[in-house]
Design a protein around this motif. Structure first.
Motif, mmCIF file in Angstrom:
data_model
loop_
_atom_site.group_PDB
_atom_site.id
_atom_site.type_symbol
_atom_site.label_atom_id
_atom_site.label_comp_id
_atom_site.label_asym_id
_atom_site.label_seq_id
_atom_site.Cartn_x
_atom_site.Cartn_y
_atom_site.Cartn_z
ATOM 1 N N UNK A 1 0.336 1.296 3.587
ATOM 2 C CA UNK A 1 1.692 0.833 3.332
ATOM 3 C C UNK A 1 2.434 0.739 4.651
ATOM 4 N N UNK A 2 2.744 -0.461 5.099
ATOM 5 C CA UNK A 2 3.272 -0.631 6.451
ATOM 6 C C UNK A 2 4.733 -0.227 6.577
ATOM 7 N N UNK A 3 5.517 -0.399 5.491
ATOM 8 C CA UNK A 3 6.938 -0.023 5.513
ATOM 9 C C UNK A 3 7.260 0.765 4.256
ATOM 10 N N UNK A 4 8.405 1.458 4.268
ATOM 11 C CA UNK A 4 8.827 2.155 3.058
ATOM 12 C C UNK A 4 9.275 1.135 2.011
ATOM 13 N N UNK A 5 9.470 1.601 0.799
ATOM 14 C CA UNK A 5 9.768 0.669 -0.297
ATOM 15 C C UNK A 5 11.108 -0.037 -0.120
ATOM 16 N N UNK A 6 12.007 0.561 0.644
ATOM 17 C CA UNK A 6 13.313 -0.057 0.875
ATOM 18 C C UNK A 6 13.262 -1.090 2.006
ATOM 19 N N UNK A 7 12.145 -1.124 2.749
ATOM 20 C CA UNK A 7 12.035 -2.048 3.863
ATOM 21 C C UNK A 7 12.927 -1.681 5.031
ATOM 22 N N UNK A 8 13.256 -0.394 5.134
ATOM 23 C CA UNK A 8 14.180 0.049 6.181
ATOM 24 C C UNK A 8 13.496 0.813 7.310
ATOM 25 N N UNK A 9 12.201 1.131 7.139
ATOM 26 C CA UNK A 9 11.496 1.901 8.168
ATOM 27 C C UNK A 9 9.994 1.660 8.049
ATOM 28 N N UNK A 10 9.304 1.740 9.173
ATOM 29 C CA UNK A 10 7.856 1.605 9.169
ATOM 30 C C UNK A 10 7.227 2.917 8.721
ATOM 31 N N UNK A 11 6.046 2.805 8.121
ATOM 32 C CA UNK A 11 5.428 3.998 7.534
ATOM 33 C C UNK A 11 3.904 3.954 7.634
ATOM 34 N N UNK A 12 3.373 3.279 8.659
ATOM 35 C CA UNK A 12 1.916 3.149 8.754
ATOM 36 C C UNK A 12 1.247 4.387 9.343
ATOM 37 N N UNK A 13 2.004 5.478 9.493
ATOM 38 C CA UNK A 13 1.432 6.745 9.943
ATOM 39 C C UNK A 13 1.084 7.657 8.782
ATOM 40 N N UNK A 14 0.888 7.072 7.591
ATOM 41 C CA UNK A 14 0.504 7.892 6.438
ATOM 42 C C UNK A 14 -0.979 8.274 6.552
ATOM 43 N N UNK A 15 -1.471 8.996 5.555
ATOM 44 C CA UNK A 15 -2.846 9.517 5.610
ATOM 45 C C UNK A 15 -3.871 8.389 5.752
ATOM 46 N N UNK A 16 -3.628 7.287 5.089
ATOM 47 C CA UNK A 16 -4.578 6.174 5.150
ATOM 48 C C UNK A 16 -4.564 5.515 6.529
ATOM 49 N N UNK A 17 -3.376 5.411 7.120
ATOM 50 C CA UNK A 17 -3.288 4.865 8.470
ATOM 51 C C UNK A 17 -4.015 5.744 9.471
ATOM 52 N N UNK A 18 -3.824 7.048 9.356
ATOM 53 C CA UNK A 18 -4.498 7.998 10.244
ATOM 54 C C UNK A 18 -6.012 7.903 10.058
#
Length: 430
Positions: free
Chosen positions: A216-233
């Motif tokens: 998931x590249x961004x949060x659901x609101x589209x206000x911040x990047x989030x590619x540092x989640x477990x899957x990204x790591x």
């Protein structure tokens, strides 16, 4: 595996590889979102660096529209490529944007936020079913409702692989990897069997790789990047594993599309994105590679490959909304997109067009082989690059990925730092 711009099968006409866009207009305010009125009036249509190669096409396109809608007049303005970003910013600030703008998703985002891009979910809703779902969605902006450009042409790059290197590693050359899990397994095996002499990949992961991996590249609101989640790591950790085993080329950290291509040409790398023009190059410079070439889709674990898309935006302040919307649709309708696609190696964004024999029927040529492979993959492709992901953000991600691969940071720390940097840049965008 990344798909660089070089791999978009449009190298024959360099102007079309770039985002196409615009400047200058007689519109300095006013406008309406109602496109239901009579199609009439003078409008401006802006492209970027297309006049030199495509004047007859656009002259014919405009003449056809004016014939269909008597009482309209389209002024075509072609903007040189140099300094485009600065020019469009100045036009936006000065109220001189054209009525109809050829634009890319990342460039439409600030215009939409400023209220300068017409919402086509409202003004052009009747045309929505004519386009591929992924193409229509590509001009939506995170955190906003609406779609802010008609999708125009698409591109993607198929993946070349060296069948003889697969065979030498004990891999089935008729079954190249399709998912990242298969890719990583095959790459590690190839490195082991060749004692580290043959890498499978020559490029570090980009934001598109994270998207195709299912991050998931961004949060659901589209206000911040989030590619540092477990899957990204997890993805970056697997690339680190490849790098340590020399399954990822040691020079990948500084690789360019050209250097990666040379690695593939000399059979030091087993897989690489490319175009029909590359096939011709292989035939001349590396006949052994050419006779062993395989063509497959991009690697993806989501079932959807990445595509690049250009669009046609309508200025929300145009004084002739019905004419501007009608013309933007006319430029991007199925008939005109097919006509353009036969003049340059791009693909229509209209539903059903990719089933045309031009994109499905083999004729024995290299160009057609690649065109058919790319067209098939585009039918359900997605534009994974977030529209808010700037060049500065791409650099920040690449720098942190390099630190992780070199062991200077953990994959988690590297992605945390990349996300922090990208979110800081995002806030600066306003």
């Amino acid at each position: 595996m990344s798909t660089p711009r070089r791999a978009l099968a449009v190298a024959a006409v360099a102007a079309v590889v770039l985002p196409l866009s615009a400047c200058g207009s007689s519109n300095d305010g006013g406008g309406s979102s109602d496109a239901s009125g009579k199609v009439e009036g003078d409008i401006t249509f802006q492209t970027w660096n297309l006049r030199a190669n495509f004047t007859p096409y656009f002259d014919g396109l405009i003449a056809g529209f004016e014939k269909k809608y008597p009482g309209t007049h389209v002024k075509w303005i072609d903007q040189p490529a140099e300094g485009y970003a600065d020019k469009i910013s100045a036009d936006a600030a000065g109220g001189t944007l054209p009525d109809v703008v050829n634009i890319s998703p990342d460039l439409v985002a600030p215009l939409a936020k400023a209220g300068l891009a017409l919402d086509l979910d409202k003004a052009g809703a009747t045309y929505r079913p004519e386009y591929l779902d992924g193409a229509w969605a590509s001009h939506r902006i995170p955190g906003m409702t609406g779609t802010y450009a008609f999708p125009w042409y698409l591109n993607t790059g198929p993946l070349f692989y060296n069948r003889s290197l697969f065979t030498a590693a004990g891999l089935d050359p008729n079954k190249p990897p399709r998912t990242y899990a298969e890719l990583f397994d095959d790459a590690l095996l190839m490195a082991r069997k060749s004692n580290g002499r043959v890498a499978t990949l020559a490029n570090v992961p980009t934001i598109e790789d994270f998207g195709r991996y299912g991050v998931g590249l961004m949060n659901t609101q589209g206000t911040a990047f989030a590619f540092n989640d477990a899957k990204g790591v997890e993805l970056l950790a697997r690339y680190k594993e490849l790098y340590d085993a020399k399954a990822l080329d040691p020079q990948a950290l500084t690789a360019t599309p050209e250097s990666s291509g040379k690695k593939f040409l000399t059979e030091a790398v087993a897989m690489n994105p490319g175009s029909a023009l590359d096939l011709g190059n292989f035939k001349k410079q590396a006949p052994n590679l050419y006779k062993n070439i395989g063509i497959t889709d991009q690697i993806t674990s989501t079932g959807h490959v990445n595509m690049y898309v250009m669009g046609v935006m309508v200025n929300s302040r145009t004084r002739h909304t019905p004419a501007a919307v009608a013309f933007a649709h006319y430029v991007t309708d199925a008939q005109n997109q097919m006509s353009f696609a036969k003049k340059v190696a791009i693909f229509p964004s209209t539903a059903g067009s990719l089933d045309d024999p031009y994109f499905t029927k083999e004729d024995g040529t290299d160009e057609t082989r690649v065109r058919i492979a790319a067209a098939e993959s585009l039918k359900n492709a997605v534009n994974y690059t977030p529209v808010l992901f700037s060049d500065q953000m791409k650099t920040a991600l690449r720098n942190e990925v390099a630190k992780a691969l070199q062991g200077k940071e953990s994959p988690k720390a590297a992605l945390d730092n990349a996300v922090t940097a990208c979110n800081r840049l995002l806030q600066q965008q306003g």
